[in-house]
Design a protein around this motif. Structure first.
Motif, PDB file in Angstrom:
ATOM      1  N   ARG A  55     -20.972 -17.753 -26.536  1.00  0.00           N
ATOM      2  CA  ARG A  55     -20.384 -17.021 -27.630  1.00  0.00           C
ATOM      3  C   ARG A  55     -19.773 -15.692 -27.258  1.00  0.00           C
ATOM      4  NH1 ARG A  55     -17.938 -17.450 -33.436  1.00  0.00           N
ATOM      5  NH2 ARG A  55     -16.413 -17.321 -32.336  1.00  0.00           N
ATOM      6  N   ASN A  56     -21.372 -15.439 -26.609  1.00  0.00           N
ATOM      7  CA  ASN A  56     -21.326 -14.495 -26.224  1.00  0.00           C
ATOM      8  C   ASN A  56     -20.466 -13.788 -24.743  1.00  0.00           C
ATOM      9  OD1 ASN A  56     -23.407 -12.297 -27.969  1.00  0.00           O
ATOM     10  ND2 ASN A  56     -24.480 -14.246 -27.359  1.00  0.00           N
ATOM     11  N   PRO A  57     -19.910 -13.051 -24.862  1.00  0.00           N
ATOM     12  CA  PRO A  57     -18.554 -12.489 -23.502  1.00  0.00           C
ATOM     13  C   PRO A  57     -18.912 -12.131 -22.311  1.00  0.00           C
ATOM     14  CG  PRO A  57     -17.899 -11.522 -25.141  1.00  0.00           C
ATOM     15  CD  PRO A  57     -19.200 -11.790 -25.928  1.00  0.00           C
ATOM     16  N   VAL A  58     -18.602 -12.696 -21.077  1.00  0.00           N
ATOM     17  CA  VAL A  58     -18.985 -12.220 -19.785  1.00  0.00           C
ATOM     18  C   VAL A  58     -18.244 -10.711 -19.675  1.00  0.00           C
ATOM     19  CG1 VAL A  58     -19.434 -12.847 -17.465  1.00  0.00           C
ATOM     20  CG2 VAL A  58     -19.913 -14.713 -19.467  1.00  0.00           C
ATOM     21  N   THR A  59     -18.828  -9.918 -19.306  1.00  0.00           N
ATOM     22  CA  THR A  59     -18.477  -8.360 -18.264  1.00  0.00           C
ATOM     23  C   THR A  59     -17.959  -8.406 -16.804  1.00  0.00           C
ATOM     24  OG1 THR A  59     -19.669  -7.127 -20.004  1.00  0.00           O
ATOM     25  CG2 THR A  59     -18.844  -6.393 -18.350  1.00  0.00           C
ATOM     26  N   MET A 111     -10.384 -10.673  -6.320  1.00  0.00           N
ATOM     27  CA  MET A 111     -11.716 -10.139  -5.338  1.00  0.00           C
ATOM     28  C   MET A 111     -13.296 -10.842  -6.318  1.00  0.00           C
ATOM     29  SD  MET A 111     -12.992  -7.370  -2.711  1.00  0.00           S
ATOM     30  CE  MET A 111     -15.059  -7.532  -1.405  1.00  0.00           C
ATOM     31  N   ILE A 112     -13.447 -10.307  -7.564  1.00  0.00           N
ATOM     32  CA  ILE A 112     -14.355 -10.375  -8.101  1.00  0.00           C
ATOM     33  C   ILE A 112     -14.316 -12.079  -9.134  1.00  0.00           C
ATOM     34  CG2 ILE A 112     -13.672 -10.024 -10.120  1.00  0.00           C
ATOM     35  CD1 ILE A 112     -15.878  -8.635 -10.806  1.00  0.00           C
ATOM     36  N   ALA A 113     -13.231 -12.287  -8.512  1.00  0.00           N
ATOM     37  CA  ALA A 113     -13.155 -14.125  -9.411  1.00  0.00           C
ATOM     38  C   ALA A 113     -13.534 -15.160  -8.360  1.00  0.00           C
ATOM     39  CB  ALA A 113     -11.577 -13.478 -10.340  1.00  0.00           C
ATOM     40  N   ARG A 114     -13.277 -14.609  -6.928  1.00  0.00           N
ATOM     41  CA  ARG A 114     -13.117 -15.486  -6.501  1.00  0.00           C
ATOM     42  C   ARG A 114     -15.193 -16.301  -6.010  1.00  0.00           C
ATOM     43  NH1 ARG A 114      -9.469 -17.167  -5.622  1.00  0.00           N
ATOM     44  NH2 ARG A 114      -9.209 -15.500  -6.987  1.00  0.00           N
ATOM     45  N   PRO A 115     -15.191 -17.471  -5.982  1.00  0.00           N
ATOM     46  CA  PRO A 115     -15.980 -17.994  -6.310  1.00  0.00           C
ATOM     47  C   PRO A 115     -17.906 -17.699  -4.548  1.00  0.00           C
ATOM     48  CG  PRO A 115     -14.608 -19.679  -5.841  1.00  0.00           C
ATOM     49  CD  PRO A 115     -14.228 -18.302  -5.662  1.00  0.00           C
ATOM     50  N   LEU A 184     -10.305 -12.019 -18.663  1.00  0.00           N
ATOM     51  CA  LEU A 184      -9.984 -11.153 -16.626  1.00  0.00           C
ATOM     52  C   LEU A 184      -9.021 -12.408 -15.969  1.00  0.00           C
ATOM     53  CD1 LEU A 184     -11.744 -10.667 -14.438  1.00  0.00           C
ATOM     54  CD2 LEU A 184     -12.754 -12.588 -13.751  1.00  0.00           C
ATOM     55  N   PRO A 185      -8.606 -12.973 -16.676  1.00  0.00           N
ATOM     56  CA  PRO A 185      -6.866 -13.417 -15.759  1.00  0.00           C
ATOM     57  C   PRO A 185      -5.794 -12.521 -16.068  1.00  0.00           C
ATOM     58  CG  PRO A 185      -8.179 -15.390 -16.637  1.00  0.00           C
ATOM     59  CD  PRO A 185      -8.648 -14.534 -17.438  1.00  0.00           C
ATOM     60  N   PHE A 204     -11.570  -1.638 -14.539  1.00  0.00           N
ATOM     61  CA  PHE A 204     -11.891  -2.505 -15.938  1.00  0.00           C
ATOM     62  C   PHE A 204     -13.192  -2.542 -15.984  1.00  0.00           C
ATOM     63  CE2 PHE A 204     -11.282  -5.270 -12.644  1.00  0.00           C
ATOM     64  CZ  PHE A 204     -11.873  -5.906 -12.282  1.00  0.00           C
ATOM     65  N   SER A 205     -13.415  -3.127 -17.742  1.00  0.00           N
ATOM     66  CA  SER A 205     -14.248  -3.805 -17.606  1.00  0.00           C
ATOM     67  C   SER A 205     -13.989  -4.902 -18.833  1.00  0.00           C
ATOM     68  CB  SER A 205     -14.883  -2.991 -18.494  1.00  0.00           C
ATOM     69  OG  SER A 205     -16.160  -3.690 -19.913  1.00  0.00           O
ATOM     70  N   THR A 206     -13.637  -6.531 -18.839  1.00  0.00           N
ATOM     71  CA  THR A 206     -13.191  -7.257 -19.423  1.00  0.00           C
ATOM     72  C   THR A 206     -14.103  -7.103 -20.837  1.00  0.00           C
ATOM     73  OG1 THR A 206     -14.819  -9.000 -18.801  1.00  0.00           O
ATOM     74  CG2 THR A 206     -13.057  -8.682 -17.660  1.00  0.00           C
ATOM     75  N   TYR A 207     -15.858  -7.101 -20.386  1.00  0.00           N
ATOM     76  CA  TYR A 207     -16.160  -6.947 -22.265  1.00  0.00           C
ATOM     77  C   TYR A 207     -17.203  -5.221 -22.524  1.00  0.00           C
ATOM     78  CZ  TYR A 207     -19.779  -7.719 -25.355  1.00  0.00           C
ATOM     79  OH  TYR A 207     -20.433  -7.666 -26.727  1.00  0.00           O
TER      80      TYR A 207
END
Length: 819
Positions: A55-59, A111-115, A184-185, A204-207
């Motif tokens: 449950r700890n979010p990913v930054t 870019m950061i979401a690309r595998p 992120l989406p 930005f920062s998602t967490y």
């Protein structure tokens, strides 16, 4: 080229002597300032216990880091990483600092979401990072914000966020989310609506849990209900705050083109600044008078939709929309000069252009008149004669001139016409000597002279449990201008979350007027009942300042564990003072606790350390050669003492390179951190005794070898004497040999026999000595091994062990020594 680092907690870091949270891998050739900046954004806060279902979010983050005067785009992924080698919570951070040429047109979120772009875990190898695949490049087209539609019920909220980023990309925006939300989406869809040239302006920062120095992050996604969320809402300053957890949903966003774009997937047209046309150089014909005529501007009648005169800006709008034509005698040219930009800057340039044209007309008229007069004055007069019957002067016919038609064009700086006879003047630029800028030296932090003392819980001191720190006026950077006083707990915020098995809650610093803060504790189990713990205040005068900590009696009597936590936090807290404009902020720091000297040769060392059961120990300095350390806590390692159990045990070991006994000893922490019990002296005495036993065994073996060698000599020496006598008799004559009742053949036989007996005896004794020597070698090895173990104990000196709470909060420092 891009640079990357991996940052996590490990027993060995990439830099020599590092352990704990440190960099474990980098790309080759990374600059040291950039390395330090990347480490500064590697922090992670565990809101949930490790193993709670992930449950700890990913930054996921895109930062702009200030590095040596440059802003570096940095992509980051930081996540929970289970437990580290000391069984504490761990995290893993992967950062990529990229150059402008490496930015994908799709933007940072794409870019950061690309595998393959970011790593989710460390492979355990300390060293260099070698990327297997290049960084992704590509673009993304705007599309309906489906993630926003699913989460909020209206895709238009993605357009609200995109519009805020386009207008003010560095203005803080707060997005509150829940533990089960994937943010992120949402960020990626909003950025995709923007033009490609604007996407990398978005940070930005998602967490988001805090903003380190020299870093820019505008879109801050915070877990709702956390102190970081409260700080982010406050820093948004009345700007955009989107609460994804609000009951009843967000409703419909305000109407606008960006809201429509988010719903339809078609971005609105973003107007950029119009490009100014380059001036075309022209050359004037010498001594040629020019007549100028101007085509009138045709103002469309339908532009005036009211009888009243239109404002000047409306006239400019009409002028800009017309197509203006220009013609020259004998030649016709058509140039497209339509203006589509109706911004104020275009109107200003148009007004300047019209003014320049007017000035050209005036200058041309003056020049024509002067040229005509000069030509008339220089033309010779017609000769006359008395025979002439007509004395009328002949008229002067001017030279034919070219009459161009001047068109109104977009504002272009006019090209000056060269004089007919004057030389061309070249104006060289005046060299400008740069003025050296004196570097600004930041204020020196104020170091308080004493540490925060544990408050008295008994006796008369309980009536007034306060501690004051005097600060001389000379230590202040600008004492009269102080207008702000702030508290920053570890992590940079005004609140601190502590969640362990024995104590869980949030400590906040609430401003209570003036330079005064109230420290308030709220238990997770009962948040509605706050507990006042202490008051921190700063009083200033011309003589200096006084910082005071006043503890609350109720907290002292009922919650001593909270008092212990707050005292530890204060030692790791930074206070800041500044003027009203927040210029030249100056830090005030508490003195770190004085190291506690521990004599390992003493069986017991008393401690006056008030701490929490969750505290652990780890080395703060390099251990002696090949020594290792481990901290163990739990029922299996605790020993009962007077009905209570030990807190834990510090285990030190050093393997023996010769296969002998391992050097090891233990230091046990007594109940409530009241004392330390060491078996160092016992283990050292055992190693010393082992050396004595091994030396005795070696001496016995040496004595046996010496005895055998003496016995061998005693047995062989008589044989050697008889052999020498026989050899000497061979030198006598036969008569002398006959007188001795022997002869040469008999002597030769006798010599042969003596040699055989000597050889047999020597072989026998050599075998005895070899057997004794073989028995000596193990004794020698045992002595050397025992000596190595004993020397290891002697070399264990001046080792510092820190006592800390989870979150790397230093409680105390233990300085271990064997002398």
């Amino acid at each position: 080229m891009s640079h990357e680092i991996y940052y996590t907690s490990a027993p060995e870091g990439l830099r020599p002597g590092q352990r704990g949270f440190c960099t474990v891998a980098t790309t080759d050739g990374i600059p040291r300032p950039l390395w330090d900046r990347l480490e500064s954004v590697s922090g992670y806060r565990h809101e949930f216990t490790t193993g709670s279902g992930g449950r700890n979010p990913v930054t996921w983050a895109h930062w702009l880091l200030q590095v040596q005067g440059r802003e570096i785009s940095t992509l980051s992924r930081i996540c929970d990483s289970g437990l580290d080698y000391t069984q504490r919570t761990n995290s893993f951070a992967h950062h990529i600092a990229i150059e402008a040429t490496e930015r994908a047109a799709g933007g940072p979120a794409w870019m950061i979401a690309r595998p393959g772009t970011m790593q989710s875990r460390w492979d355990g190898m300390v060293g260099s990072i070698h990327r297997r695949s290049p960084l992704p490049i590509g673009d993304v087209r705007p599309a309906p914000c489906s993630a926003w539609q699913r989460l909020t019920g209206d895709a238009g909220w993605g357009g609200v966020l995109a519009e805020a980023g386009l207008k003010s990309p560095r203005k803080p925006v707060c997005i509150l989310f829940g533990p089960d939300h994937d943010v992120l989406p949402l960020i990626a869809e909003a950025i995709a609506l923007l033009p490609a040239s604007k996407r990398w302006d978005i940070t930005f920062s998602t967490y988001f849990t805090g903003l380190p120095g020299n870093a820019i992050c505008a879109w801050r996604c915070c877990l709702a209900g956390t102190p970081a969320a409260a700080d982010a809402v406050r820093h948004a300053g009345g700007g955009l705050v989107i609460d994804l957890t609000r009951s009843g949903g967000l409703g419909a966003p305000p109407a606008g083109p960006w809201v429509d774009a988010a719903r339809s997937g078609r971005s609105p047209v973003v107007s950029g600044p119009s490009e100014k046309p380059r001036p075309v150089p022209s050359r004037a014909k010498p001594a040629t008078p020019v007549e100028v005529e101007v085509e009138p501007l045709e103002l469309m009648p339908e532009a005036f939709d009211t009888p009243a005169a239109r404002p000047l800006s409306s006239v400019f709008d009409q002028i800009e929309a017309q197509s203006v034509r220009g013609t020259t005698t004998g030649t016709a040219r058509s140039v497209d000069t339509s203006w589509v930009d109706h911004q104020k800057s275009s109107r200003m340039w148009l007004l300047i252009g019209v003014s320049f044209v007017a000035l050209i007309f005036i200058a041309a008229g003056v020049w024509l008149r002067m040229s005509a007069r000069q030509a008339t004055a220089e033309r010779p007069s017609t000769p006359t004669s008395h025979e002439d019957t007509d004395s009328t002067a002949l008229p002067v016919t001017p030279d034919p001139v070219t009459q161009p038609v001047i068109k109104i064009a977009p504002p272009v700086p006019p090209t000056p016409t060269a004089p007919t006879t004057a030389e061309t003047v070249v104006v060289e630029p005046i060299p400008v000597t740069p003025v050296p800028v004196k570097p600004v030296v930041p204020p020196t932090p104020i170091q308080l002279p004493t540490e925060v003392q544990p408050p008295a819980t008994t006796g008369a001191a309980l009536k007034a449990p306060a501690q004051a720190f005097s600060i001389p006026a000379a230590q202040f950077d600008n004492l009269p201008a102080i207008a702000a006083f702030r508290i920053a707990f570890p992590g940079g915020g005004s609140s601190y979350t502590y969640r362990q098995k024995d104590l869980a809650g949030v400590l906040t610093a609430d401003a209570s007027g003036g330079f005064r803060y109230q420290l308030v504790w709220r238990d997770d189990a009962n948040k509605s009942v706050p507990l006042d713990v202490a008051t921190i205040s700063l009083e200033t005068s011309q003589a200096g300042g006084t910082l005071e900590i006043a503890w609350r009696m109720k907290a002292l009597l009922n919650r001593p564990e909270v008092i212990s936590l707050v005292r530890v936090l204060l030692h790791n807290t930074e206070l800041t003072i500044a003027d009203a404009a927040n210029r030249r902020p100056q830090a005030i720091r508490f003195k770190q606790p004085t190291p506690i000297d521990v004599n390992l040769t003493a069986s017991t060392t008393p401690l006056t350390l008030s701490t929490l059961p969750d505290a652990i120990c780890q080395p703060d300095s390099d251990l002696p050669d090949q020594w290792t350390f481990a901290w163990a806590a739990g029922p299996a390692t605790r020993a009962a003492v007077a009905g209570e159990t030990d807190v834990g045990v510090l285990l030190f070991e050093r393997p023996n390179s010769l296969g002998g006994e391992t050097a090891k000893f233990a230091v046990r922490v007594g109940p409530r951190w009241g004392a330390l019990r060491s078996d160092f002296a016992i283990q050292t005495a055992g190693a010393r005794k082992a050396v004595s036993v091994a030396e005795a065994a070696l001496a016995k073996a040496d004595h046996e070898i010496a005895r055998l060698k003496e016995a061998q000599k005693a047995a062989i020496d008589p044989m050697q004497a008889r052999l020498a006598e026989a050899v000497a008799q061979l030198k006598l004559t036969d008569t002398e040999l006959a007188n001795r009742f022997t002869n040469r053949p008999a002597l030769r036989e006798r010599i042969k026999g003596e040699k055989a007996r000597i050889e047999e005896a020597r072989n026998l004794w050599d075998a005895e000595v070899a057997a004794a020597t073989d028995k000596r070698e193990p004794a020698e090895m045992a002595r050397r091994a025992a000596a190595e173990t004993f020397r290891a104990f002697e070399q264990f000196q001046d080792v510092q062990i820190i006592v800390e709470l989870p979150g790397r909060l230093r409680v105390a420092t233990l300085r271990l020594s064997s002398h």
